[in-house]
Design a protein around this motif. Sequence first.
Motif, PDB file in Angstrom:
ATOM      1  N   GLN A  48       2.726  12.035  -4.085  1.00  0.00           N
ATOM      2  CA  GLN A  48       3.764  12.167  -5.109  1.00  0.00           C
ATOM      3  C   GLN A  48       3.225  12.532  -6.490  1.00  0.00           C
ATOM      4  OE1 GLN A  48       7.031  12.272  -4.727  1.00  0.00           O
ATOM      5  NE2 GLN A  48       7.187  12.676  -6.917  1.00  0.00           N
ATOM      6  N   LYS A  67       1.284  15.892  -6.653  1.00  0.00           N
ATOM      7  CA  LYS A  67       2.058  17.147  -6.650  1.00  0.00           C
ATOM      8  C   LYS A  67       2.737  17.347  -7.996  1.00  0.00           C
ATOM      9  CE  LYS A  67       6.143  15.503  -4.089  1.00  0.00           C
ATOM     10  NZ  LYS A  67       7.077  15.783  -3.012  1.00  0.00           N
ATOM     11  N   ARG A 117       0.825   4.121   4.985  1.00  0.00           N
ATOM     12  CA  ARG A 117       1.492   2.961   4.388  1.00  0.00           C
ATOM     13  C   ARG A 117       1.226   1.742   5.258  1.00  0.00           C
ATOM     14  NH1 ARG A 117       7.080   6.162   2.470  1.00  0.00           N
ATOM     15  NH2 ARG A 117       5.856   7.789   1.459  1.00  0.00           N
ATOM     16  N   GLN A 130       4.089  14.357   6.488  1.00  0.00           N
ATOM     17  CA  GLN A 130       5.185  14.909   5.695  1.00  0.00           C
ATOM     18  C   GLN A 130       4.954  16.395   5.472  1.00  0.00           C
ATOM     19  OE1 GLN A 130       5.427  12.797   1.932  1.00  0.00           O
ATOM     20  NE2 GLN A 130       6.730  11.193   2.822  1.00  0.00           N
ATOM     21  N   HIS A 149      11.562   6.086  -5.867  1.00  0.00           N
ATOM     22  CA  HIS A 149      10.259   5.782  -6.455  1.00  0.00           C
ATOM     23  C   HIS A 149      10.401   5.915  -7.968  1.00  0.00           C
ATOM     24  CE1 HIS A 149       9.681  10.069  -6.806  1.00  0.00           C
ATOM     25  NE2 HIS A 149       9.574  10.245  -5.504  1.00  0.00           N
ATOM     26  N   ARG A 187      12.300  15.198 -10.987  1.00  0.00           N
ATOM     27  CA  ARG A 187      11.426  14.158 -11.556  1.00  0.00           C
ATOM     28  C   ARG A 187      11.644  14.017 -13.051  1.00  0.00           C
ATOM     29  NH1 ARG A 187      10.459  13.468  -6.177  1.00  0.00           N
ATOM     30  NH2 ARG A 187       9.435  15.308  -5.327  1.00  0.00           N
TER      31      ARG A 187
END
Length: 584
Positions: free
Chosen positions: A197, A200, A219, A233, A449, A489
Motif C-alpha cells: 500500500q 505504491k 498477514r 493480489q 486502511h 488516497r
Amino acid sequence: MYRTHTCGELNLKSAGTEVTLCGWVQKTRALGGMTFVDLRDRYGITQLVFNNDTDVALCDKANKLGREFVIQVKGKVTERTSKNLNIPTGEIEITVSELNILSESEVPPFIIEDNTDGNEELRLKYRYLDIRRPQLRDRLIMRAHIVSAVHQYLDARNFIEVETPLLIKSTPEGARDFLVPSRLVHGSFYALPQSPQILKQLLMIAGMDRYYQVVRCLRDEDFRGDRQPEFSQIDCEMSYVHQEDIFETFGGMIQHIFKQVKNYELKEIPKIKYDDAMRYYGSDKPDLRFDCKIVELNGLLPASEFNVFNNAIANGGIVAGLNAKGCATYSRKQLDELGEFVKAPHRGIGGLVNIRFNEDGTVKSSADKFFNEEQLRQIGKAFDAQKGDLLLIAADKTSKVRRSLGDLRLELAKRNNWADPNAWSVLWIVDFPLFEKDEETGDITFAHHPFCSPHLDDMQYFDTDPTRVRAQTYDMVMNGNEILSGSIRIHQKDIQEKVFDKLGISAEDRDKKFGFLLNAFRYGAPPHGGCAFGLDRLAMLLAGGETIRDVIAFPKTSGGRDLMMDAPTPVDPKQLAELGIGLK
Ligand code: ASP
C-alpha cells in the motif's frame, strides 16, 4: 528432444505418422493378447497399444509398467477401432515399437484422477502428485491465463509493473505483521508486507503515474474462513484519477478477463451504495444472482400488543424480514432450524416470526395470537407475498437484524438453489464509511486502511460525527465474494495527520511509523488512487473451486501448516543464537 508431440494433440489427421511421446502411466490393462496403456501429461491422455503377436518381449515389458512410471514410447499413430469421442485424442492410439522407462514410481498414495480416493490432507502432503490430476492442473492453468490477461490489459494502458520489497517496516494496515528478525541488528525486525500500500503510493509521488504488480501479501491472521497467511493480489495505483476513472479502468479489466478466460461478455457493472447494500441485503458483499431483499416494517406494522416488535422499535431498532418465495410448505423442523440459525451467538437474534401464505389461500403465523388474518395480509403486502410464500421476520437492533437476515438470505438461497451456478453477479459497492466504531470498546478505527480519502463533502462531520463521514472507498463483489478493494488516497499531509489523530495515533507514533510517508507528502504528491484484486479468490470463482486452496499450487492447511514441506518447524539453536533470539 525427448518427444515429438504431447499426449493431448494427436488425432486422425496424424494417422500413419511415427511419433515419440513421453508421460506418466495412468493405467495399464491386458486384453486378449494386447496391452493398453493410458499415457498422461499436462496436455492430455493418449492410448498406447502393445501387440503380443508382433513383439512378445515389448509387450512383456509393457505389462510390468506400474502406475506413474515415466516412460518414452516410439510408435505409429493408428486409427482406433473402438473410439472414445469424449477426449480429443480418442480416435487414435499409438502402436508402440519402442518403450523406454525414464523413471520408475512407487505405488502412489492415492489415485491420480479427478475421482480420487485421497483425502485433502494426503493430497496436500503429496501436492506434486495432486497437481497431476486434471482438475487441479486446469485450475492452475486458468489462474495463469487470468494473470496473462491482466498483463495484456494493463500493459496496453501505460501501466508499469514495479516490484516492491518483501522486507519492510512494520506498518499497521489492520492485520498482524509477520516479523523477520535482523541478524545484523539484534532486537530489530523487518515486517513482511500486508500489501504494498504505502510503497505504491510512494511510487505515485515518485512520478510512475500508473503502477501494477502481481504480488504476494502476508498477514499473520487467525485462520477464520477461507484464508491463507500468504495470498496474491493484483495491486494497482494511478495518479490524477477520480473514483469514476478507477471504475472505468478496472471494470474494463474484469470484463477483459471474463472475455479472455471464459469467453463471456460481462455487462456494465452496477454500483450500490454501502448503506443500501446493508439495508437491503444485510451485507457489504451481496450475492445478487438472486433477489430476496430485506423489507423493513417500521411504520408499516398494524398496531398490536406484540412486544417483540414494539420493544425493538421503541429501542431504536427495526422489525424487518425476508420473503422466502415458495417456502410456505416448510415443516416445523425446517422452521426451527432457521430459528436456530439466526440465534447462533455471532448473530444473536432472539428468533424468527413466520407468516405462511398457504397454497389453499389461508394465512398462518407463529404470531397468530397478536395479529388477525387481515393484519397478516397487510404485513404481507410489504413483501408482495403470494400464495406459497413464507415470510421470516426478526426484530432487534438494526445492525443485528440486518446481519442476521443477510446471512439467512444466503442460507435460504443455499437450501433452495436460488443462485444459478452459471450466472455472474459483479458489482461495485461504493461510499463505505471512513471510520468504524468498535462495538465493544467504542473506539474509532479505520474501515479500510488509514490512507483512504474522506469524501470532501463530509468533512463537516469529521469532528462532530466521524462515523458519518463517507470514504472514497470501493469494493468489487463477485457472486457474494469481495474480489477487489481500493480507494482514492489522501495526498495532503494535513488531512492525513487529521485522520491519524482521529484514529488515536500519537504524533510520536506517527513519525516513527509513517514519517517516511508524511515526509514524502511534503515534496509534491499527485492526487492518486487505486485498488487491489484478490487474485486467489478471483481465480477460485472463475475456475469453479470451493476454497482458494483449489487455485494455489502449494497452499497451507486451514491451520497454517505446510504439510508437504512440514513447516513451520523448530530451528537449530545455532540459528537462533545468530539472531540474538532466546526462546521462552
Ligand atoms: N492495499 C489495499 C488492500 O490490501 C488495497 C488498496 O487499497 O489498494 O486491501
